[in-house]
Design an enzyme around this catalytic site. Structure first.
Site, PDB file in Angstrom:
ATOM      1  N   HIS A  37       0.348 -11.665   2.496  1.00 11.97           N
ATOM      2  CA  HIS A  37      -0.674 -10.889   1.768  1.00 11.97           C
ATOM      3  C   HIS A  37      -1.470 -11.759   0.791  1.00 11.97           C
ATOM      4  CE1 HIS A  37      -1.485  -6.516   0.317  1.00 11.97           C
ATOM      5  NE2 HIS A  37      -2.566  -7.258   0.188  1.00 11.97           N
ATOM      6  N   TYR A  71       0.837  -1.211   0.000  1.00 11.92           N
ATOM      7  CA  TYR A  71       0.000   0.000   0.000  1.00 11.92           C
ATOM      8  C   TYR A  71       0.872   1.263   0.000  1.00 11.92           C
ATOM      9  CZ  TYR A  71      -3.700  -3.240   1.554  1.00 11.92           C
ATOM     10  OH  TYR A  71      -4.575  -4.287   1.674  1.00 11.92           O
TER      11      TYR A  71
END
Ligand code: NAP
Length: 277
Positions: free
Chosen positions: A109, A51
């Site tokens: 992730h 991110y």
């Protein structure tokens, strides 16, 4: 400010039943937006290496004035860092960018099954936990089969699996598997990212019956499924609204009606197919 209750994870730590997503919260105004979420009562912040905002999340924790130990910070190992040594290095990088001395919840992730290194990645995370650099080991986008492999080969059950979950993808089988193994379900894109969901007549009618917004009806549905939604909003008014879920309760029929919005899942987001580096 809303007081958001917590559930207990399988490692004994507390995990809020609603958290705050930070994907796409970057650049000018990002720290203020995250501080505003903390001021609204969120105590679970979701970030990831990919991110590009770990440093902003860490800064928001520090400037919020809230005791560090009251906030649960999640970050995630990206696909390109899978492997034992690579994960140890990736964690060091995340800790440095966050400016914290501990990652509260550390996740893989995406499993990236064709790369086939998620077992070694998880082993490294368990060792980081032994060293006190990570408090809780967790995964994201894992299937039942992949979690079973971690349990069999590493001997540790991840405490959380953060997965795509919203009324179009309600994941009943995976949630039942989590419940049977003491794994907390966490919902990403809990509002399906699209306003289309919030315009569904069934959602609008249920929200009106309780005098709440469509977003609150959907997020309350997550809470009643025993899943932790992590809605993202940069707008303080919506942040407040998305946390204010504890003054009403959906009936069993309403929960079932919202689950009835299920659609066929987009294959490009299925963990067996998707590779994210
Ligand atoms: P989401 O939370 O379902 O939706 C966010 C969108 O909805 C934003 O455009 C936001 O706009 C808007 N919104 C928020 N609250 C609203 C409300 N009450 N009424 C109307 N619109 C509202 O989607 P998401 O950001 O994809 O998912 C949440 C978090 O999950 C992410 O931030 C990230 O932390 C995590 N995530 C994880 C994965 C993974 O692979 N593990 C994948 C995707 C997402 P405004 O900001 O303008 O309010």
């Amino acid at each position: 400010m809303t007081t958001i209750p917590s559930a207990q994870l399988n490692d004994g730590t507390a995990f809020p039943v609603v958290g705050f997503g930070t994907y796409q919260i970057t650049g000018e105004g990002a720290v203020a937006a995250i501080v505003s979420a903390i001021e609204c009562g969120y105590r679970l912040l979701d970030t990831a290496v990919n991110y590009g905002n770990e440093s902003l999340v860490g800064e928001a924790v520090r400037v919020s004035g809230v005791d560090r130990d009251e906030i649960v910070v999640t970050t995630k190992v990206p696909g390109r860092d899978h492997g034992y040594e690579q994960t140890l290095a990736s964690a060091r990088g995340s800790l440095k960018r966050l400016g914290l001395d501990r990652i509260d919840v550390y996740m893989i992730h995406w499993p990236n099954p064709r790369v086939d290194k998620y077992v070694d990645t998880f082993r490294a995370m368990v060792d980081l936990r032994e060293q006190g650099l990570v408090r809780t080991v967790a995964v994201s986008n894992f299937t039942e089969r992949m979690i079973t492999r971690l349990i069999d080969e590493v001997g540790v059950t991840p405490a959380v699996n953060q997965v795509e979950l919203h009324p179009y993808v309600p994941q009943p089988e995976l949630r039942a598997f989590h419940a049977a193994h003491g794994i907390r379900t966490e919902s990403w894109s809990p509002l399906a990212r699209r306003f289309e969901l919030l315009a569904e007549p069934v959602i609008i009618d249920i929200a009106a019956a309780h005098g709440v917004t469509p977003g609150q009806a959907v997020l309350r549905w997550h809470v009643q499924l025993d899943a932790t939604p992590i809605p993202k909003s940069e707008q303080p008014e919506r942040q407040r609204e998305n946390a204010d879920l504890f003054g009403f309760e959906l009936t069993g029929d309403e929960v079932a009606a919202i689950s009835g919005l299920q659609r066929e899942r987009r294959p490009d987001y299925h963990p067996d197919q998707r590779e994210e580096m």
